[in-house]
Design a protein around this motif. Structure first.
Motif, PDB file in Angstrom:
ATOM      1  N   GLY A   1       0.602  -1.311  -0.030  1.00 52.29           N
ATOM      2  CA  GLY A   1       0.017   0.177  -0.049  1.00 52.29           C
ATOM      3  C   GLY A   1       0.955   1.125   0.100  1.00 52.29           C
ATOM      4  O   GLY A   1       0.431   2.254  -0.663  1.00 52.29           O
ATOM      5  N   GLU A   2       1.781   1.202   0.708  1.00 49.37           N
ATOM      6  CA  GLU A   2       3.025   2.528   0.965  1.00 49.37           C
ATOM      7  C   GLU A   2       3.621   2.477  -0.522  1.00 49.37           C
ATOM      8  O   GLU A   2       3.589   3.804  -1.215  1.00 49.37           O
ATOM      9  N   TRP A   3       3.758   1.570  -0.931  1.00 48.50           N
ATOM     10  CA  TRP A   3       4.460   1.643  -2.432  1.00 48.50           C
ATOM     11  C   TRP A   3       3.517   2.019  -3.588  1.00 48.50           C
ATOM     12  O   TRP A   3       3.925   2.777  -4.405  1.00 48.50           O
ATOM     13  N   LEU A   4       2.438   1.732  -3.429  1.00 50.12           N
ATOM     14  CA  LEU A   4       1.426   1.960  -4.409  1.00 50.12           C
ATOM     15  C   LEU A   4       0.853   3.489  -4.207  1.00 50.12           C
ATOM     16  O   LEU A   4       1.037   4.421  -5.019  1.00 50.12           O
ATOM     17  N   ASP A   5       1.136   4.133  -2.968  1.00 47.36           N
ATOM     18  CA  ASP A   5       0.664   5.396  -2.664  1.00 47.36           C
ATOM     19  C   ASP A   5       1.797   6.305  -3.312  1.00 47.36           C
ATOM     20  O   ASP A   5       1.652   7.385  -3.657  1.00 47.36           O
ATOM     21  N   ASN A   6       3.111   5.891  -3.003  1.00 43.08           N
ATOM     22  CA  ASN A   6       4.126   6.720  -3.146  1.00 43.08           C
ATOM     23  C   ASN A   6       4.505   6.822  -5.084  1.00 43.08           C
ATOM     24  O   ASN A   6       4.827   7.646  -5.513  1.00 43.08           O
ATOM     25  N   ASN A   7       4.169   5.640  -5.650  1.00 42.29           N
ATOM     26  CA  ASN A   7       4.294   5.501  -7.134  1.00 42.29           C
ATOM     27  C   ASN A   7       3.094   5.800  -7.967  1.00 42.29           C
ATOM     28  O   ASN A   7       3.362   6.150  -9.011  1.00 42.29           O
ATOM     29  N   TYR A   8       1.975   5.722  -7.339  1.00 40.15           N
ATOM     30  CA  TYR A   8       0.642   6.125  -8.057  1.00 40.15           C
ATOM     31  C   TYR A   8      -0.096   6.817  -7.204  1.00 40.15           C
ATOM     32  O   TYR A   8      -1.289   6.613  -6.757  1.00 40.15           O
ATOM     33  N   PRO A   9       0.085   8.265  -6.942  1.00 41.09           N
ATOM     34  CA  PRO A   9      -0.727   9.078  -5.961  1.00 41.09           C
ATOM     35  C   PRO A   9      -1.985   9.169  -6.490  1.00 41.09           C
ATOM     36  O   PRO A   9      -2.237   9.518  -7.894  1.00 41.09           O
ATOM     37  N   ASN A  10      -2.901   9.237  -5.658  1.00 39.25           N
ATOM     38  CA  ASN A  10      -4.372   9.545  -5.987  1.00 39.25           C
ATOM     39  C   ASN A  10      -4.923  10.524  -4.969  1.00 39.25           C
ATOM     40  O   ASN A  10      -4.723  10.208  -3.658  1.00 39.25           O
ATOM     41  N   ASP A  11      -5.791  11.471  -5.101  1.00 36.25           N
ATOM     42  CA  ASP A  11      -6.333  12.258  -4.060  1.00 36.25           C
ATOM     43  C   ASP A  11      -7.716  11.568  -3.481  1.00 36.25           C
ATOM     44  O   ASP A  11      -7.809  11.923  -2.448  1.00 36.25           O
ATOM     45  N   TRP A  12      -8.267  10.624  -3.889  1.00 39.14           N
ATOM     46  CA  TRP A  12      -9.378  10.161  -3.365  1.00 39.14           C
ATOM     47  C   TRP A  12      -9.169   8.725  -3.149  1.00 39.14           C
ATOM     48  O   TRP A  12     -10.261   7.987  -2.352  1.00 39.14           O
ATOM     49  N   VAL A  13      -8.144   7.967  -3.356  1.00 41.44           N
ATOM     50  CA  VAL A  13      -7.755   6.659  -3.143  1.00 41.44           C
ATOM     51  C   VAL A  13      -6.637   6.601  -2.252  1.00 41.44           C
ATOM     52  O   VAL A  13      -5.636   6.965  -2.713  1.00 41.44           O
ATOM     53  N   TYR A  14      -6.742   6.087  -0.804  1.00 44.33           N
ATOM     54  CA  TYR A  14      -5.739   6.019  -0.050  1.00 44.33           C
ATOM     55  C   TYR A  14      -5.169   4.156  -0.035  1.00 44.33           C
ATOM     56  O   TYR A  14      -5.866   3.697   0.674  1.00 44.33           O
ATOM     57  N   TYR A  15      -4.294   3.815  -1.158  1.00 47.44           N
ATOM     58  CA  TYR A  15      -4.144   2.341  -1.315  1.00 47.44           C
ATOM     59  C   TYR A  15      -3.227   1.980   0.243  1.00 47.44           C
ATOM     60  O   TYR A  15      -3.945   0.793   0.491  1.00 47.44           O
ATOM     61  N   HIS A  16      -2.832   2.654   0.933  1.00 48.68           N
ATOM     62  CA  HIS A  16      -2.133   2.003   2.159  1.00 48.68           C
ATOM     63  C   HIS A  16      -3.217   1.609   2.905  1.00 48.68           C
ATOM     64  O   HIS A  16      -3.190   0.672   3.638  1.00 48.68           O
ATOM     65  N   LYS A  17      -4.325   2.578   3.486  1.00 51.75           N
ATOM     66  CA  LYS A  17      -5.179   2.321   4.505  1.00 51.75           C
ATOM     67  C   LYS A  17      -6.099   0.861   3.681  1.00 51.75           C
ATOM     68  O   LYS A  17      -6.583   0.284   4.638  1.00 51.75           O
ATOM     69  N   VAL A  18      -6.612   1.161   2.636  1.00 50.84           N
ATOM     70  CA  VAL A  18      -7.405  -0.058   2.137  1.00 50.84           C
ATOM     71  C   VAL A  18      -6.422  -0.961   2.047  1.00 50.84           C
ATOM     72  O   VAL A  18      -7.098  -2.488   2.603  1.00 50.84           O
ATOM     73  N   LEU A  19      -5.412  -1.146   1.644  1.00 45.66           N
ATOM     74  CA  LEU A  19      -4.662  -2.579   1.741  1.00 45.66           C
ATOM     75  C   LEU A  19      -4.217  -3.118   2.992  1.00 45.66           C
ATOM     76  O   LEU A  19      -4.169  -4.354   3.389  1.00 45.66           O
ATOM     77  N   LEU A  20      -4.046  -2.122   4.024  1.00 42.64           N
ATOM     78  CA  LEU A  20      -3.756  -2.455   5.348  1.00 42.64           C
ATOM     79  C   LEU A  20      -5.131  -3.089   5.850  1.00 42.64           C
ATOM     80  O   LEU A  20      -4.820  -4.387   6.691  1.00 42.64           O
ATOM     81  N   ILE A  21      -6.486  -2.716   5.772  1.00 48.08           N
ATOM     82  CA  ILE A  21      -7.536  -3.211   6.131  1.00 48.08           C
ATOM     83  C   ILE A  21      -7.774  -4.549   5.567  1.00 48.08           C
ATOM     84  O   ILE A  21      -7.951  -5.676   6.422  1.00 48.08           O
ATOM     85  N   ILE A  22      -7.395  -4.662   4.350  1.00 45.08           N
ATOM     86  CA  ILE A  22      -7.751  -6.178   3.543  1.00 45.08           C
ATOM     87  C   ILE A  22      -6.486  -7.133   4.234  1.00 45.08           C
ATOM     88  O   ILE A  22      -7.010  -8.213   4.417  1.00 45.08           O
ATOM     89  N   GLY A  23      -5.312  -6.735   4.575  1.00 45.72           N
ATOM     90  CA  GLY A  23      -4.202  -7.740   5.246  1.00 45.72           C
ATOM     91  C   GLY A  23      -4.865  -8.224   6.656  1.00 45.72           C
ATOM     92  O   GLY A  23      -4.510  -9.172   6.876  1.00 45.72           O
ATOM     93  N   VAL A  24      -5.274  -7.103   7.377  1.00 47.46           N
ATOM     94  CA  VAL A  24      -5.613  -7.301   8.616  1.00 47.46           C
ATOM     95  C   VAL A  24      -6.803  -8.260   8.561  1.00 47.46           C
ATOM     96  O   VAL A  24      -7.077  -9.374   9.366  1.00 47.46           O
ATOM     97  N   PHE A  25      -7.975  -8.089   7.714  1.00 52.19           N
ATOM     98  CA  PHE A  25      -9.085  -9.368   7.705  1.00 52.19           C
ATOM     99  C   PHE A  25      -8.332 -10.650   7.051  1.00 52.19           C
ATOM    100  O   PHE A  25      -8.902 -11.750   7.475  1.00 52.19           O
ATOM    101  N   LEU A  26      -7.335 -10.584   6.080  1.00 49.38           N
ATOM    102  CA  LEU A  26      -6.954 -11.753   5.613  1.00 49.38           C
ATOM    103  C   LEU A  26      -6.106 -12.513   6.711  1.00 49.38           C
ATOM    104  O   LEU A  26      -6.214 -13.804   7.058  1.00 49.38           O
ATOM    105  N   ALA A  27      -5.422 -11.691   7.488  1.00 51.88           N
ATOM    106  CA  ALA A  27      -4.779 -12.338   8.645  1.00 51.88           C
ATOM    107  C   ALA A  27      -5.588 -12.924   9.730  1.00 51.88           C
ATOM    108  O   ALA A  27      -5.399 -14.093  10.191  1.00 51.88           O
ATOM    109  N   MET A  28      -6.624 -12.382   9.999  1.00 53.20           N
ATOM    110  CA  MET A  28      -7.645 -12.700  11.084  1.00 53.20           C
ATOM    111  C   MET A  28      -8.463 -14.069  10.252  1.00 53.20           C
ATOM    112  O   MET A  28      -8.733 -15.113  11.331  1.00 53.20           O
TER     113      MET A  28
END
Length: 73
Positions: free
Chosen positions: A33-60
């Motif tokens: 998510g951090e890599w995507l935010d740094n390489n493909y910046p977007n004003d309305w999508v925060y890749y880091h937050k979205v992928l972090l939540i997906i990662g937490v749900f997959l881990a659970m």
């Protein structure tokens, strides 16, 4: 015949690896998510937050699935 049931020692080994699996899964999704935010910046999508939540749900999900599998044996 082979004994398919794990011994008590094997159950502990499986359960001890759960925190490492969760940590690695969450870290990899966060890093991606951090890599995507740094390489493909977007004003309305925060890749880091979205992928972090997906990662937490997959881990659970993986943790719950693994614990249920150990309990069935």
């Amino acid at each position: 015949m082979e004994n398919k049931l794990p011994t008590k020692k094997n159950k502990w080994l499986v359960l001890i690896t759960i925190p490492a699996q969760m940590g690695i899964t969450i870290f990899l999704f966060s890093f991606l998510g951090e890599w995507l935010d740094n390489n493909y910046p977007n004003d309305w999508v925060y890749y880091h937050k979205v992928l972090l939540i997906i990662g937490v749900f997959l881990a659970m999900y993986n943790t719950i699935r693994l614990v249920n599998q150990v309990n069935k044996q």
